[in-house]
Design a protein around this motif. Structure first.
Motif, PDB file in Angstrom:
ATOM      1  N   GLU A 146       0.818  -1.209   0.000  1.00 15.54           N
ATOM      2  CA  GLU A 146       0.000   0.000   0.000  1.00 15.54           C
ATOM      3  C   GLU A 146       0.857   1.266   0.000  1.00 15.54           C
ATOM      4  O   GLU A 146       2.026   1.256   0.404  1.00 15.54           O
ATOM      5  CB  GLU A 146      -0.898   0.022   1.237  1.00 15.54           C
ATOM      6  N   LEU A 147       0.256   2.361  -0.442  1.00 17.31           N
ATOM      7  CA  LEU A 147       0.860   3.680  -0.297  1.00 17.31           C
ATOM      8  C   LEU A 147       0.458   4.260   1.054  1.00 17.31           C
ATOM      9  O   LEU A 147      -0.622   3.953   1.567  1.00 17.31           O
ATOM     10  CB  LEU A 147       0.383   4.629  -1.402  1.00 17.31           C
ATOM     11  N   ASP A 149      -0.689   7.419   3.584  1.00 15.91           N
ATOM     12  CA  ASP A 149      -1.546   8.594   3.423  1.00 15.91           C
ATOM     13  C   ASP A 149      -0.728   9.803   2.972  1.00 15.91           C
ATOM     14  O   ASP A 149      -1.178  10.615   2.166  1.00 15.91           O
ATOM     15  CB  ASP A 149      -2.246   8.922   4.742  1.00 15.91           C
ATOM     16  N   GLN A 194       2.095   9.809   1.235  1.00 15.88           N
ATOM     17  CA  GLN A 194       2.457   9.660  -0.172  1.00 15.88           C
ATOM     18  C   GLN A 194       1.285  10.049  -1.070  1.00 15.88           C
ATOM     19  O   GLN A 194       1.454  10.775  -2.050  1.00 15.88           O
ATOM     20  CB  GLN A 194       2.872   8.221  -0.466  1.00 15.88           C
ATOM     21  N   LEU A 195       0.098   9.548  -0.730  1.00 16.90           N
ATOM     22  CA  LEU A 195      -1.088   9.860  -1.537  1.00 16.90           C
ATOM     23  C   LEU A 195      -1.369  11.350  -1.538  1.00 16.90           C
ATOM     24  O   LEU A 195      -1.630  11.948  -2.592  1.00 16.90           O
ATOM     25  CB  LEU A 195      -2.293   9.088  -1.001  1.00 16.90           C
ATOM     26  N   SER A 196      -1.313  11.974  -0.369  1.00 14.89           N
ATOM     27  CA  SER A 196      -1.564  13.405  -0.267  1.00 14.89           C
ATOM     28  C   SER A 196      -0.586  14.204  -1.126  1.00 14.89           C
ATOM     29  O   SER A 196      -0.976  15.171  -1.799  1.00 14.89           O
ATOM     30  CB  SER A 196      -1.456  13.847   1.196  1.00 14.89           C
ATOM     31  N   VAL A 238      -9.815   9.052  -6.541  1.00 13.11           N
ATOM     32  CA  VAL A 238      -8.951   7.973  -6.069  1.00 13.11           C
ATOM     33  C   VAL A 238      -9.776   6.683  -6.029  1.00 13.11           C
ATOM     34  O   VAL A 238     -10.789   6.605  -5.320  1.00 13.11           O
ATOM     35  CB  VAL A 238      -8.383   8.283  -4.673  1.00 13.11           C
ATOM     36  N   ASN A 295      -9.941   2.511  -5.415  1.00 13.11           N
ATOM     37  CA  ASN A 295      -9.318   1.303  -4.888  1.00 13.11           C
ATOM     38  C   ASN A 295     -10.388   0.242  -4.690  1.00 13.11           C
ATOM     39  O   ASN A 295     -11.529   0.398  -5.134  1.00 13.11           O
ATOM     40  CB  ASN A 295      -8.531   1.590  -3.601  1.00 13.11           C
ATOM     41  N   TYR A 314     -11.070  13.963  -4.648  1.00 10.52           N
ATOM     42  CA  TYR A 314     -10.105  14.800  -3.943  1.00 10.52           C
ATOM     43  C   TYR A 314     -10.545  16.256  -3.952  1.00 10.52           C
ATOM     44  O   TYR A 314     -10.904  16.805  -4.989  1.00 10.52           O
ATOM     45  CB  TYR A 314      -8.735  14.680  -4.622  1.00 10.52           C
ATOM     46  N   ILE A 337      -3.909   1.776  -5.757  1.00  6.09           N
ATOM     47  CA  ILE A 337      -4.835   2.840  -6.160  1.00  6.09           C
ATOM     48  C   ILE A 337      -4.712   3.121  -7.652  1.00  6.09           C
ATOM     49  O   ILE A 337      -3.681   2.856  -8.276  1.00  6.09           O
ATOM     50  CB  ILE A 337      -4.589   4.167  -5.400  1.00  6.09           C
ATOM     51  N   LEU A 396      -5.649   6.605  -9.991  1.00  7.63           N
ATOM     52  CA  LEU A 396      -6.186   7.965 -10.043  1.00  7.63           C
ATOM     53  C   LEU A 396      -6.916   8.154 -11.367  1.00  7.63           C
ATOM     54  O   LEU A 396      -6.363   7.907 -12.436  1.00  7.63           O
ATOM     55  CB  LEU A 396      -5.064   8.998  -9.919  1.00  7.63           C
ATOM     56  N   CYS A 455       5.662  10.614  -8.923  1.00  6.51           N
ATOM     57  CA  CYS A 455       5.915   9.191  -8.696  1.00  6.51           C
ATOM     58  C   CYS A 455       7.399   8.869  -8.866  1.00  6.51           C
ATOM     59  O   CYS A 455       7.976   8.119  -8.067  1.00  6.51           O
ATOM     60  CB  CYS A 455       5.073   8.340  -9.645  1.00  6.51           C
TER      61      CYS A 455
END
Length: 209
Positions: A56-57, A59, A61-63, A95, A97, A104, A135, A137, A169
């Protein structure tokens, strides 16, 4: 997407039933995750179709990726990190999953669940590696209700956002690929998109093998 979860109940126009909307407050983007120079990120940028399944990523990293995609870099003017034709700011990032789809919100730096369906199968288009990423996008050009609209501008703006996702990324040691392949009608129906709102690209994101 594990922390600071609140539940807000709202009536959504999906069969007229009440659906629980999940709002997730994201941590602030971490600029240290993007410390790689622009030249280095451009050098490291790659398209990948092989991913390490199950990792998983965070939070944070995602933000940070979402900020790089359509975040605000000037709070006073509301200008975005990425350029946008006529300041339309039409690209919305969803996002996706296994638990559903979240929209967002750059100003609030949060995610609001808009769908409880795993839409990734509708975006695979026979490329099953999409299901290996934690995820995806989804970039949607939302131009419904505008006095002036342009499919060309929407495609341009999606391209700007896509490139920033690639570079973010690369800087963070993650892998991605820009894809136009998807079942657009299934995506539009699941997200209850309006006429003039078009899914443009999707970006599976994860760790490489």
């Amino acid at each position: 997407m594990k922390k600071m979860i609140t539940f807000v109940f709202a009536l959504m126009m999906m069969g007229g039933s009440a659906v629980a909307q999940e709002t997730i407050q994201l941590p602030q983007p971490d600029m240290k995750l993007l410390k790689m120079s622009t030249a280095e990120a451009m050098q490291q940028r790659r398209t990948s179709r092989e991913y390490l399944k199950g990792k998983e990523l965070s939070d944070k990293q995602l933000s940070t990726i979402l900020w790089a995609a359509v975040g605000i870099n000037d709070a006073k003017s509301g200008k975005l990190v990425t350029p946008t034709a006529m300041n339309m700011q039409d690209i919305k990032v969803y996002v996706c999953n296994e638990k559903g789809v979240w929209l967002y919100n750059a100003k609030a730096n949060n995610l609001t669940q808009v769908c409880t369906e795993d839409l990734r199968p509708s975006m695979c288009a026979r490329q099953m590696f999409v299901m290996d990423t934690p995820i995806t996008l989804l970039l949607v050009s939302e131009q419904s209700g505008r006095q002036r609209t342009s499919e060309r501008f929407g495609a341009m703006d999606a391209g700007y956002v896509s490139q920033d996702i690639y570079l973010a990324c690369a800087a963070m040691g993650l892998k991605t690929v820009a894809r136009a392949m998807m079942d657009q009608e299934a995506v539009k129906k699941a997200l209850n998109l309006k006429e003039g709102d078009d899914p443009m690209l999707n970006h599976p994101i994860g760790y490489g093998k």
